[in-house]
Design an enzyme around this catalytic site. Structure first.
Site, PDB file in Angstrom:
ATOM      1  N   SER A 132     -32.830 -51.055  20.689  1.00 55.00           N
ATOM      2  CA  SER A 132     -33.062 -52.267  20.042  1.00 55.00           C
ATOM      3  C   SER A 132     -34.066 -52.160  18.992  1.00 55.00           C
ATOM      4  O   SER A 132     -34.106 -52.877  18.145  1.00 55.00           O
ATOM      5  CB  SER A 132     -33.111 -53.250  20.959  1.00 55.00           C
ATOM      6  OG  SER A 132     -34.488 -53.090  21.786  1.00 55.00           O
ATOM      7  N   ALA A 133     -35.223 -51.457  19.153  1.00 52.62           N
ATOM      8  CA  ALA A 133     -36.086 -51.295  18.159  1.00 52.62           C
ATOM      9  C   ALA A 133     -36.134 -50.255  16.859  1.00 52.62           C
ATOM     10  O   ALA A 133     -36.740 -50.433  15.851  1.00 52.62           O
ATOM     11  CB  ALA A 133     -37.911 -51.038  18.704  1.00 52.62           C
ATOM     12  N   GLY A 134     -35.127 -49.228  17.132  1.00 51.32           N
ATOM     13  CA  GLY A 134     -35.000 -48.269  16.324  1.00 51.32           C
ATOM     14  C   GLY A 134     -34.337 -46.928  16.941  1.00 51.32           C
ATOM     15  O   GLY A 134     -33.800 -47.149  17.884  1.00 51.32           O
ATOM     16  N   ASP A 157     -43.761 -53.624  28.382  1.00 56.14           N
ATOM     17  CA  ASP A 157     -42.295 -53.135  28.509  1.00 56.14           C
ATOM     18  C   ASP A 157     -42.121 -51.960  29.591  1.00 56.14           C
ATOM     19  O   ASP A 157     -41.362 -51.122  29.154  1.00 56.14           O
ATOM     20  CB  ASP A 157     -41.666 -52.776  27.083  1.00 56.14           C
ATOM     21  CG  ASP A 157     -40.072 -53.035  27.153  1.00 56.14           C
ATOM     22  OD1 ASP A 157     -39.503 -53.787  28.100  1.00 56.14           O
ATOM     23  OD2 ASP A 157     -39.426 -52.204  26.167  1.00 56.14           O
TER      24      ASP A 157
END
Length: 411
Positions: A19-21, A130
């Site tokens: 989701s971040a990259g 996380d």
């Protein structure tokens, strides 16, 4: 297709997407590297770029055998990237989905490695925020440890903190993956080192059981369970190990162990776990409700096997398809105090009898409807029998002599 990342690195092949990259297999001056290229919308956020640069020293200074080291941070035009050591292996989520659950000895050895990495990070003042199986890499080229476990390394340090800017989340948002969020984050408190311990204990529970202790269902329900419910005991493991898990899943952050203590205590348990097979426990949430089935279709079954259920993290994005890179950095409103207080206070997702439907599931609702229908039919039948009986008594009475007319007196 290869692309240049700054002036020193070349990204050659995509290894995975999150989701971040996107993570690329790349090449740098000193050989192969992994390059995490953050999304373009993140790269265009000047505040985030500033935070990226500010975190450079802390991230580059994290050196530990159980941490995937960050070699460089690149800011170049629309490219915002972390250049990291390349680990030849797979992530823990992939192994967990393949095996469903791990033997206790291997699970504890892996989590002890991660705890060692967290201890080094916390000592340097860095909180991961996380911790989850997707962010644990297994080095397939490293020496085998207890239970045949490969060395475990924690990756993606700093990514959650980088993306969690005040502008993005304000005071009413949550950043993280619901199944692994500590209660204090759900309640809107700032994350400290103890949130990583809670998440890691959740990972250990998942490795042993095959499901997370508070997961399943709507994300809001998952968040509420973290705050209001207690963890379901796992049968078949030594009491000392269970007490460690319970302590690290404590609602109060101060009650949890420090990372270094957790690593040492877990390694003390390894001799007791040698040769123990994976636990045989039923998943409380094995059935999928109608709504969940529509939102996240189950993957097809492998040839000759049962359907694979993707458990663990619940996506914060409704309708998102399940994959090995569950959405992590998606904002969600912090539940109000009255919403959290409205949850069931007790044990989360208590085990059910084998074959019994999960309360609230489609199968459970169908069973309730069948019972109601059966009771309704039975009620009608009883009423009919009673009515017929009353008619028969009434009809029979008309043929008998009246007691008032034919009665006899006694002296």
């Amino acid at each position: 297709m290869a692309r240049n990342i700054g002036s020193r690195y070349t990204a050659n092949q995509i290894l995975g997407r999150g989701s971040a990259g996107t993570v690329w297999l790349g090449e740098g001056p000193d050989g192969p590297v992994a390059i995490k290229l953050l999304r373009e919308d993140l790269a265009s956020d000047q505040e985030l770029v500033g935070r990226f640069v500010q975190e450079r020293t802390a991230l580059l200074g994290l050196e530990h055998p159980n941490i995937v080291s960050v070699r460089d941070l690149v800011v170049d035009g629309n490219d915002l990237a972390l250049v990291m050591d390349l680990v030849r292996g797979t992530d823990l989520r992939t192994r967990l989905e393949r095996e469903r659950r791990l033997a206790p000895e291997a699970a504890v050895a892996i989590v002890a490695d991660v705890a060692d990495g967290l201890a080094a990070a916390h000592a340097a003042g860095v909180v991961h925020r996380d911790v989850k199986p997707e962010n644990v890499l297994l080095d397939m080229q490293g020496p085998l440890g207890p239970g045949g476990a490969h060395p475990a390394l924690l990756t993606d340090f700093g990514v959650a903190k980088l993306i969690d800017s005040p502008k993005r989340t304000r005071a009413t948002k949550i950043i993280g993956t619901p199944d692994y969020l500590a209660p204090e984050i759900v309640e809107g408190l700032p994350p400290r080192a103890a949130v990583d311990i809670y998440a890691l204990a959740t990972v250990l529970y998942e490795l042993l059981a095959g499901f997370t202790p508070f997961g399943g269902g709507h994300p809001g329900a998952v968040l509420r369970r973290h705050v209001t419910e207690t963890v379901v005991p796992l049968p078949g493991i030594p009491d000392e190990l269970w007490q460690l898990i319970v302590q690290c899943l404590a609602k109060a952050p101060a009650s949890r162990l420090r990372a270094s203590e957790l690593a040492a205590r877990l390694r003390e348990q390894l001799p007791l776990l040698a040769g123990m097979p994976p636990l045989d426990v039923d998943e409380p949430d094995a059935e999928t409700s109608e709504d969940a089935a529509q939102e996240a279709p189950q993957p097809s079954a492998p040839a000759g096997g049962e359907p694979v259920r993707r458990r663990g993290a619940v996506s914060l994005v409704p309708g998102a398809k399940p994959d090995s890179n569950r959405d992590t950095h998606t904002s969600m409103r912090v539940p109000a105090a009255d919403e959290l207080a409205g949850g069931a206070h007790g044990t989360a997702r208590a085990p059910r009898a084998s074959g019994a439907p999960r309360p609230g599931s489609a199968r459970h609702r169908a069973a309730v409807r069948r019972r109601r229908l059966t009771l309704g039919v039975a009620g009608v039948a009883v009423a009919a029998v009673v009515g017929v009986g009353a008619w028969w008594v009434s009809a029979s009475g008309d043929d008998q002599p009246s007691p008032n007319t034919h009665s006899t007196s006694t002296p």
